[in-house]
Write a protein that holds these residues in place. Structure first.
Motif, PDB file in Angstrom:
ATOM      1  N   ARG A   1      -8.858   4.694 -14.689  1.00 60.33           N
ATOM      2  CA  ARG A   1      -8.006   4.039 -15.688  1.00 60.33           C
ATOM      3  C   ARG A   1      -6.757   3.438 -15.053  1.00 60.33           C
ATOM      4  NH1 ARG A   1      -6.618   8.333 -19.034  1.00 60.33           N
ATOM      5  NH2 ARG A   1      -8.717   8.139 -19.882  1.00 60.33           N
ATOM      6  N   TYR A   2      -6.147   4.188 -14.127  1.00 57.87           N
ATOM      7  CA  TYR A   2      -4.883   3.735 -13.529  1.00 57.87           C
ATOM      8  C   TYR A   2      -5.075   3.032 -12.189  1.00 57.87           C
ATOM      9  CZ  TYR A   2      -2.601   6.519 -17.133  1.00 57.87           C
ATOM     10  OH  TYR A   2      -2.182   7.020 -18.340  1.00 57.87           O
ATOM     11  N   LYS A   3      -6.326   2.772 -11.848  1.00 58.55           N
ATOM     12  CA  LYS A   3      -6.645   2.064 -10.596  1.00 58.55           C
ATOM     13  C   LYS A   3      -6.023   2.764  -9.392  1.00 58.55           C
ATOM     14  CE  LYS A   3      -7.279  -2.449 -12.819  1.00 58.55           C
ATOM     15  NZ  LYS A   3      -7.148  -1.946 -14.197  1.00 58.55           N
ATOM     16  N   ILE A   4      -6.274   4.058  -9.315  1.00 57.80           N
ATOM     17  CA  ILE A   4      -5.807   4.891  -8.209  1.00 57.80           C
ATOM     18  C   ILE A   4      -6.994   5.187  -7.297  1.00 57.80           C
ATOM     19  CG2 ILE A   4      -4.656   7.032  -7.560  1.00 57.80           C
ATOM     20  CD1 ILE A   4      -2.981   5.142  -9.341  1.00 57.80           C
ATOM     21  N   THR A   5      -6.791   5.067  -6.004  1.00 60.06           N
ATOM     22  CA  THR A   5      -7.867   5.292  -5.043  1.00 60.06           C
ATOM     23  C   THR A   5      -7.700   6.668  -4.401  1.00 60.06           C
ATOM     24  OG1 THR A   5      -7.937   2.928  -4.566  1.00 60.06           O
ATOM     25  CG2 THR A   5      -9.021   4.399  -3.005  1.00 60.06           C
TER      26      THR A   5
ATOM     27  N   VAL B   1       0.855  -1.190   0.000  1.00 63.45           N
ATOM     28  CA  VAL B   1       0.000   0.000   0.000  1.00 63.45           C
ATOM     29  C   VAL B   1       0.888   1.237   0.000  1.00 63.45           C
ATOM     30  CG1 VAL B   1      -1.805   1.276   1.196  1.00 63.45           C
ATOM     31  CG2 VAL B   1      -1.779  -1.226   1.302  1.00 63.45           C
ATOM     32  N   PHE B   2       0.667   2.133  -0.962  1.00 56.52           N
ATOM     33  CA  PHE B   2       1.455   3.353  -1.070  1.00 56.52           C
ATOM     34  C   PHE B   2       0.537   4.576  -1.080  1.00 56.52           C
ATOM     35  CE2 PHE B   2       4.161   0.100  -2.904  1.00 56.52           C
ATOM     36  CZ  PHE B   2       5.421   0.417  -2.405  1.00 56.52           C
ATOM     37  N   PHE B   3       1.040   5.667  -0.515  1.00 61.80           N
ATOM     38  CA  PHE B   3       0.344   6.947  -0.556  1.00 61.80           C
ATOM     39  C   PHE B   3       1.223   7.978  -1.256  1.00 61.80           C
ATOM     40  CE2 PHE B   3      -2.058   4.980   2.827  1.00 61.80           C
ATOM     41  CZ  PHE B   3      -3.322   5.577   2.780  1.00 61.80           C
ATOM     42  N   VAL B   4       0.590   8.792  -2.101  1.00 61.77           N
ATOM     43  CA  VAL B   4       1.235   9.952  -2.709  1.00 61.77           C
ATOM     44  C   VAL B   4       0.314  11.145  -2.518  1.00 61.77           C
ATOM     45  CG1 VAL B   4       2.548   8.604  -4.400  1.00 61.77           C
ATOM     46  CG2 VAL B   4       0.240   9.416  -4.974  1.00 61.77           C
ATOM     47  N   ALA B   5       0.783  12.326  -2.900  1.00 62.07           N
ATOM     48  CA  ALA B   5      -0.039  13.527  -2.740  1.00 62.07           C
ATOM     49  C   ALA B   5      -0.844  13.845  -3.994  1.00 62.07           C
ATOM     50  CB  ALA B   5       0.842  14.719  -2.365  1.00 62.07           C
ATOM     51  N   LEU B   6      -0.251  13.623  -5.165  1.00 61.30           N
ATOM     52  CA  LEU B   6      -0.823  14.108  -6.415  1.00 61.30           C
ATOM     53  C   LEU B   6      -1.131  12.962  -7.369  1.00 61.30           C
ATOM     54  CD1 LEU B   6       1.676  17.066  -6.998  1.00 61.30           C
ATOM     55  CD2 LEU B   6      -0.582  17.167  -5.909  1.00 61.30           C
ATOM     56  N   LEU B   7      -2.091  13.195  -8.231  1.00 60.20           N
ATOM     57  CA  LEU B   7      -2.489  12.168  -9.185  1.00 60.20           C
ATOM     58  C   LEU B   7      -1.345  11.821 -10.133  1.00 60.20           C
ATOM     59  CD1 LEU B   7      -4.503  10.268 -10.483  1.00 60.20           C
ATOM     60  CD2 LEU B   7      -5.501  12.218 -11.704  1.00 60.20           C
ATOM     61  N   ASP B   8      -0.609  12.807 -10.614  1.00 60.06           N
ATOM     62  CA  ASP B   8       0.506  12.504 -11.505  1.00 60.06           C
ATOM     63  C   ASP B   8       1.554  11.639 -10.820  1.00 60.06           C
ATOM     64  OD1 ASP B   8      -0.483  13.674 -13.749  1.00 60.06           O
ATOM     65  OD2 ASP B   8       0.793  15.450 -13.695  1.00 60.06           O
ATOM     66  N   GLU B   9       1.770  11.866  -9.521  1.00 58.46           N
ATOM     67  CA  GLU B   9       2.684  10.995  -8.776  1.00 58.46           C
ATOM     68  C   GLU B   9       2.156   9.562  -8.784  1.00 58.46           C
ATOM     69  OE1 GLU B   9       4.661  13.724  -5.282  1.00 58.46           O
ATOM     70  OE2 GLU B   9       2.617  13.014  -4.962  1.00 58.46           O
ATOM     71  N   ALA B  10       0.862   9.410  -8.576  1.00 66.82           N
ATOM     72  CA  ALA B  10       0.258   8.081  -8.534  1.00 66.82           C
ATOM     73  C   ALA B  10       0.368   7.377  -9.876  1.00 66.82           C
ATOM     74  CB  ALA B  10      -1.207   8.191  -8.110  1.00 66.82           C
ATOM     75  N   ILE B  11       0.119   8.112 -10.956  1.00 68.65           N
ATOM     76  CA  ILE B  11       0.211   7.522 -12.293  1.00 68.65           C
ATOM     77  C   ILE B  11       1.642   7.088 -12.580  1.00 68.65           C
ATOM     78  CG2 ILE B  11       0.020   8.025 -14.763  1.00 68.65           C
ATOM     79  CD1 ILE B  11      -2.369   9.863 -14.040  1.00 68.65           C
TER      80      ILE B  11
END
Length: 370
Positions: free
Chosen positions: A103-107, A62-72
């Motif tokens: 699309r990128y399965k980001i929660t 399980v990972f956490f990031v701040a921004l959507l671009d980071e997650a992608i």
């Protein structure tokens, strides 16, 4: 000549120590609690791809990031290695980002009623409910549902139709101060709020919160700083290893007389005949200007103080007390190392270790171990 030889400074990131820190944090947790990893801001300046890859090898799912671009970017990096973790985005959803999240399965972490409403619409139009964390503000006054929005959600549960709530979360404001009464106040408020909401898993603790005790662990913890070698609780020492070493190359030495001035503004004047070393790094590399006349480096076990102001590309150290053979041009001074931790440098700079790490510059030659 390779890049490390050409560079003015070399940053070494020990991924094995990083993995050991993660394992140590996991060992502190209550049974059944999941240890995630926060890798926002390019993994606190240390490099998203190598850090996340090593943490995944160490068992992080399980990972956490701040921004959507980071997650992608994280999703793409790990998929190349056939790793498919859960990835959450702290900063919620901006209007129009729903399709990319799907699309990128980001929660997403949902921080307001408007975000819940948008994600609900997306979920109701999808084949299955869409997963999310709902964030509740318990004292940070930053992100998360405030008391009015919480009341609205409790009174109008249909607002979250189409959303599969994986966790309710909040964030501790003062966890690095063990004795601060706000820690218990936030935990107690979070428990009261959870009683008003549908049953779901919960998350409260950051790195420091892990060390406040099992009452703060719930189902998921979200460490960041401690993974990267920062001590989580002020004035306490835990078994957190130093992850980075930064060494700067001496490019020139000189002997100056008593009462010689050093650097811009002539803010330092030598009190004795001195030998000085000019090193090839500066505030252009993220080395804080506030370290002028206050910070230090080490040659072996000998402390060498910074004299004068930090320049964009250069910093000067007093090496008078070091034998000449140990500190000629081409040799290195430890800027961050075994005798001078990130937290030590932060104290000298008047800031926090987080800022030291995330400011690490792009001009350093980077070397990854493990």
């Amino acid at each position: 000549m390779d890049s490390a030889e050409r560079a003015g400074a070399v940053l070494t990131v020990d991924l094995n120590v990083l993995a050991e820190n993660y394992a140590y944090l996991k060992s502190q947790l209550a049974d059944g609690c999941v240890c995630s990893a926060v890798v926002k801001s390019d993994a606190y300046g240390l490099g998203m791809a190598p850090v996340a890859g090593r943490l995944a090898e160490a068992g992080c799912e399980v990972f956490f990031v701040a921004l959507l671009d980071e997650a992608i970017g994280l999703r793409s990096t790990l998929e190349e290695r056939d790793i498919y973790p859960k990835i959450y985005v702290f900063n919620g959803i901006s209007e129009g980002s729903e399709n990319d999240l799907g699309r990128y399965k980001i929660t997403p972490v949902l921080n307001s009623i408007s975000e819940i409403e948008r994600w609900s619409i997306f979920g109701k139009n999808s084949s299955d409910p869409c997963e999310a964390i709902i964030n509740i503000d318990t004292g940070m006054s930053r992100l998360g549902l405030d008391s009015n929005e919480l009341d609205f959600l409790v009174e109008n549960p249909e607002t979250a139709t189409g959303i599969a709530v994986s966790h309710f979360m909040s964030h501790l404001a003062c966890a690095d101060e063990r004795s601060d009464k706000m820690n218990q106040e936030q935990r107690q408020l979070f428990d009261k709020i959870r009683q008003r909401l549908p049953r779901a898993r919960s998350s409260l603790a950051n790195s420091a919160g892990i060390f406040l005790g099992s009452d703060f662990h719930y189902d998921l913890v979200r460490p960041g700083a401690a993974i990267y070698g920062l001590q989580p609780i002020k004035n306490e020492s835990n078994n957190i290893g130093q992850v980075i070493n930064l060494k700067g190359k001496i490019i020139q030495t000189r002997v100056v007389d008593t009462n010689s001035t050093v650097g811009y503004g002539a803010t330092y004047k030598t009190a004795r005949k001195s030998r000085l070393a000019t090193v090839a790094l500066g505030y252009g590399d993220g080395y804080f200007r506030t370290l002028g006349n206050s910070g230090c480096g080490y040659i072996g076990t000998t402390r060498v103080p910074i004299v004068g102001r930090i320049s964009m590309d250069l910093v000067t150290f007093d090496i008078t007390d070091v034998p000449d053979a140990q500190c000629g041009p081409g040799t290195y001074i430890d800027i961050i190392g075994p005798n001078n931790s990130v937290d030590d440098v932060a104290t000298d700079a008047g800031t926090i270790g987080y800022e030291i790490l995330t400011a690490l510059g792009a001009r350093y030659s980077r070397n990854y171990i493990g």
